[in-house]
Design a protein around this motif. Structure first.
Motif, short mmCIF file in Angstrom:
data_model
loop_
_atom_site.label_atom_id
_atom_site.label_comp_id
_atom_site.label_asym_id
_atom_site.label_seq_id
_atom_site.Cartn_x
_atom_site.Cartn_y
_atom_site.Cartn_z
N ILE A 6 28.63 45.40 67.09
CA ILE A 6 28.55 45.87 65.46
C ILE A 6 29.79 45.20 65.20
O ILE A 6 30.89 45.26 65.65
N ARG A 7 29.48 44.88 63.83
CA ARG A 7 30.76 44.14 63.32
C ARG A 7 30.63 44.61 61.62
O ARG A 7 29.73 44.22 61.09
N ALA A 18 40.15 54.05 57.74
CA ALA A 18 40.68 55.28 57.93
C ALA A 18 39.87 55.93 59.03
O ALA A 18 40.27 56.61 59.92
N ALA A 19 38.42 56.05 58.88
CA ALA A 19 37.62 56.71 59.93
C ALA A 19 37.66 55.98 61.18
O ALA A 19 37.74 56.83 62.31
N LEU A 20 37.94 54.63 61.29
CA LEU A 20 37.96 54.12 62.60
C LEU A 20 39.26 54.63 63.12
O LEU A 20 39.52 54.54 64.43
N ALA A 21 40.61 54.41 62.60
CA ALA A 21 41.78 54.72 62.85
C ALA A 21 41.90 56.17 63.43
O ALA A 21 42.30 56.57 64.43
N GLU A 218 25.31 43.51 61.86
CA GLU A 218 26.56 43.04 60.89
C GLU A 218 26.48 43.90 59.65
O GLU A 218 25.31 43.79 58.89
N ILE A 219 27.63 44.72 59.49
CA ILE A 219 27.58 45.36 58.15
C ILE A 219 28.48 44.52 57.17
O ILE A 219 29.92 44.19 57.46
N THR A 220 28.14 44.07 56.05
CA THR A 220 28.97 43.54 55.10
C THR A 220 29.21 44.09 53.85
O THR A 220 28.26 44.73 53.35
N GLU A 221 30.66 44.03 53.50
CA GLU A 221 31.00 44.76 52.18
C GLU A 221 30.84 43.96 51.07
O GLU A 221 31.33 42.50 51.28
N GLN A 222 30.20 44.70 50.23
CA GLN A 222 29.71 43.90 48.87
C GLN A 222 29.72 44.72 47.53
O GLN A 222 29.07 45.48 47.94
N CYS A 402 31.47 54.48 66.50
CA CYS A 402 31.75 53.38 65.71
C CYS A 402 30.16 53.04 64.71
O CYS A 402 30.19 53.02 63.93
N VAL A 403 28.96 53.24 65.70
CA VAL A 403 27.85 52.81 64.96
C VAL A 403 27.65 54.09 64.03
O VAL A 403 27.17 53.82 62.81
N ASP A 404 27.96 55.41 64.31
CA ASP A 404 27.89 56.53 63.49
C ASP A 404 28.63 56.41 62.30
O ASP A 404 28.14 56.48 61.04
N ILE A 405 29.79 55.83 62.38
CA ILE A 405 30.84 55.73 61.19
C ILE A 405 30.34 54.86 60.32
O ILE A 405 30.20 54.88 59.07
N VAL A 406 29.96 53.50 61.08
CA VAL A 406 29.39 52.57 60.01
C VAL A 406 28.24 52.80 59.46
O VAL A 406 27.99 52.30 58.10
#
Length: 477
Positions: A6-7, A18-21, A218-222, A402-406
Motif C-alpha cells: 500500500i502506498r 499523525a495516525a501513522l506516526a 495506491e491511495i492518491t490525495e486529491q 496501515c491498511v486500516d488507517i489508510v
C-alpha cells in the motif's frame, strides 16, 4: 512471496501522517539506531572484509523501483551453449556486520525492514543499507555471487556460490527495462531477462507453483480527499522476481544436500482460508467454479481490473502460514517445501532487509566449499525461526494497521453512505461480528449486525471511519 503493498501518493494530510506516526509509537518501533550500533556501522562502511575473488569485470545491472537505494541484488545474464548462465550478486552483509557485535544485536532486535505508506524503518543503518553495502552503480562492493546454469527449458543444471567483488554498471527500473525489451533496444544481458523469466515461469506452472501478481494498492490525495487505485506490476517485475526465486530454490537444494540449513516453508492452505477466499471472489463478482484450482484461477485474473486487483490483494492471506524451518546434522524436517513455490525454497536474496538471508548465504557458501558452516551461524540457527516469526508478526501488524488507517482516510467523510458488498467471514464466537468486502471502493472492513448472511450479497452502511482513532465499521443497511 509478496505481502500486501500500500502506498500513499501526493501530500498526505496531517491526520493521516499523525495516525501513522502514532502507530509507530504505539508499537514501540525504533526511530534511530543506538549510537554504538550507528558508530559500528560507520566504521564498517569504511573497511568491509574484502573477498579474494574479483568479478568486477562482469557488467552487472540492478532492477528496482526508481527511488530504491537499498539494492540487494544485481544480475548479469548470458547464453551458455543452448541454455543460459545467470550470475546473481547479493549484497554481502556479513562483510560489514561482526557476529556478536552491537550492530548484529540490533539487527536481531529489528529482524526486518518495516514499510509504512510514508516511510520505512530499516534493518541496518542507512550508511550500510543505502550506502556501503548496497549494490549501487559504479561502486565496487563485496557480494555473495551465485552462478546458476540453466538448460534451454530453464531447468537448473549447475550451481556455484562464492564471495566476490562486484561492480554494477547500471541502476535500471522496471519501466525502463520493460520499454527496452518491448522495443527491442535492450542489450542482451537485459533482453535475456524476458527469455529466462518466461522459461522459469513455465517451470513454475509445470511444478504447480504460483507467483501472485499483486498490484500495489495506491491511495492518491486529491483536493483534500483520497482516491483508491491499483498500480499493476509490469511483466519485467515478474521476470526479475523469477531470478530471486531461482536463487532461493538453489539455496534450499544446497542446504538440504548438506544436511544443515534454514528453509522458508509453507504448508498447503487450510480449507477454511480457501473457503473464505471463495466468498471474497463472490463478493467481487469473480467466477470461481469449484472444480477450478486456486492456481488455475490466479492465472486467469487481470490485475488491471479493480475487482481482480482487490482479490489478488486478499490472496496474500494464504501466504500467512509461511515460516522458517531449521534443520541440522542431516535430520531433515517433515515439511521442506513452500506450497506457493511448489518446491524447497529459502530466503537468501534480501539480506539488507531480512535477517535470515545472511545465515542462509553463509550455509550455502560453506556447502559449496565442502566445509561446515561457521560456528556463529550454527549458534544462531535454533532461535532463528522464533525470532523471524516475531518479526513477521510485527510486520503483519504494521501491514494490517496501515491498511486500516489508510482505508479509514479513504472513506472519511462518507459515514452514513450505503454500499454494496458481501460478508466474507463471521466470527464463530460472536456471530454478530464479521468482515465485509465492499464493491466500490474495493475495501474490506468490520461489519456488525444481528444476522450476517455469510457469502451473500447485501447493502451495508458505513458507521465510522476516522484514521488513527477507530477502524472502519459497517452495519447492515
Amino acid at each position: 512471496m509478496p505481502r500486501r503493498r500500500i502506498r500513499v501518493t501526493g501530500a498526505p494530510e496531517a491526520p493521516l501522517r499523525a495516525a501513522l506516526a502514532a502507530l509507530r509509537a504505539e508499537l514501540g518501533l525504533p526511530e534511530d539506531f543506538p549510537p554504538e550500533a550507528q558508530a559500528e556501522a560507520e566504521r564498517a562502511a569504511k573497511a568491509p572484509v574484502p573477498p579474494s575473488y574479483d568479478a568486477t569485470d562482469i557488467p552487472f545491472f540492478t532492477v528496482d523501483p526508481p527511488a530504491s537505494t537499498d539494492l540487494d541484488q544485481a544480475a548479469h545474464l548470458s547464453r551458455q551453449g543452448t541454455g543460459y548462465r545467470v550470475r546473481y550478486a547479493i549484497a554481502d552483509v556479513a562483510a560489514f556486520v561482526v557476529p556478536g557485535g552491537v550492530l548484529d544485536a540490533e539487527a536481531h532486535r529489528r529482524v526486518n525492514t518495516l514499510y509504512f505508506p510514508d516511510e520505512k524503518i530499516p534493518l541496518h543503518p542507512t550508511v550500510l543499507s543505502e550506502g556501503a553495502a548496497s549494490l549501487l552503480p559504479d561502486r565496487v562492493r563485496p557480494a555473495v555471487l551465485w552462478t546458476i546454469d540453466l538448460d534451454a527449458d530453464g531447468r537448473t543444471v549447475a550451481v556455484d556460490v562464492r564471495r566476490a567483488l562486484v561492480r554494477s554498471r547500471a541502476k535500471l527500473d522496471y519501466a525502463r527495462v520493460q520499454k527496452e525489451i518491448d522495443t527491442g533496444t535492450a542489450e542482451e544481458p537485459v533482453a535475456l531477462l524476458k527469455e529466462i523469466g518466461e522459461a522459469r515461469e513455465r517451470q513454475e506452472t509445470e511444478r504447480g507453483g504460483i507467483s501472485l501478481n499483486v498490484p500495489e494498492q495506491e491511495i492518491t490525495e486529491q483536493d483534500h480527499t483520497y482516491v483508491l487505485g491499483y498500480r499493476v506490476p509490469l511483466p519485467a517485475a515478474g521476470w526479475n522476481a523469477q531470478l530471486s526465486l531461482l536463487a532461493g530454490m538453489a539455496a534450499a537444494d544446497l542446504m538440504l544436500a548438506q544436511g544443515t540449513g534454514v528453509l522458508r516453508t509453507l504448508p498447503a492452505a487450510p480449507d477454511g482460508a480457501v473457503s473464505r477466499l471463495h466468498r471474497t471472489a463472490t463478493a467481487l463478482h469473480i467466477d470461481w467454479p469449484h472444480h477450478v484450482s486456486y492456481a488455475a484461477l490466479i492465472r486467469t485474473l487481470d490485475p488491471h481490473n479493480t475487482h481482480h486487483a482487490a482479490f489478488l490483494q486478499e490472496c496474500t492471506a494464504l501466504l500467512r502460514g509461511a515460516g522458517y524451518t531449521v534443520f541440522r546434522d542431516g535430520v531433515l524436517p517433515a515439511i521442506t517445501t513452500h506450497a506457493a513455490v511448489a518446491a524447497p525454497y529459502a530466503h537468501c536474496t534480501a539480506p539488507l532487509r531480512r535477517l535470515a538471508d545472511r545465515y542462509a548465504a553463509e550455509i550455502c557458501l560453506a556447502a559449496v566449499a565442502g566445509q561446515a558452516p561457521p560456528d556463529w551461524v550454527l549458534a544462531a540457527l535454533d532461535p532463528l525461526p522464533r525470532r523471524m516469526a516475531d518479526g513477521s508478526r510485527i510486520a503483519g501488524t504494521v501491514e494490517r494497521e496501515c491498511v486500516d488507517i489508510v482505508e479509514a482516510a479513504l472513506l472519511e467523510g462518507r459515514v452514513g453512505d450505503v454500499f454494496e458488498g458481501c460478508v466474507v467471514d463471521v466470527d464463530e464466537h460472536r456471530p454478530t461480528v464479521g468482515t465485509v468486502q465492499v464493491d466500490e471502493p474495493a475495501v474490506i472492513g468490520r461489519i456488525e449486525g444481528d444476522r450476517l448472511p455469510l457469502g451473500e450479497r447485501l447493502r451495508v452502511r458505513l458507521s465510522r471511519a476516522e484514521p488513527g482513532t477507530t477502524k472502519i465499521l459497517f452495519t447492515v443497511a
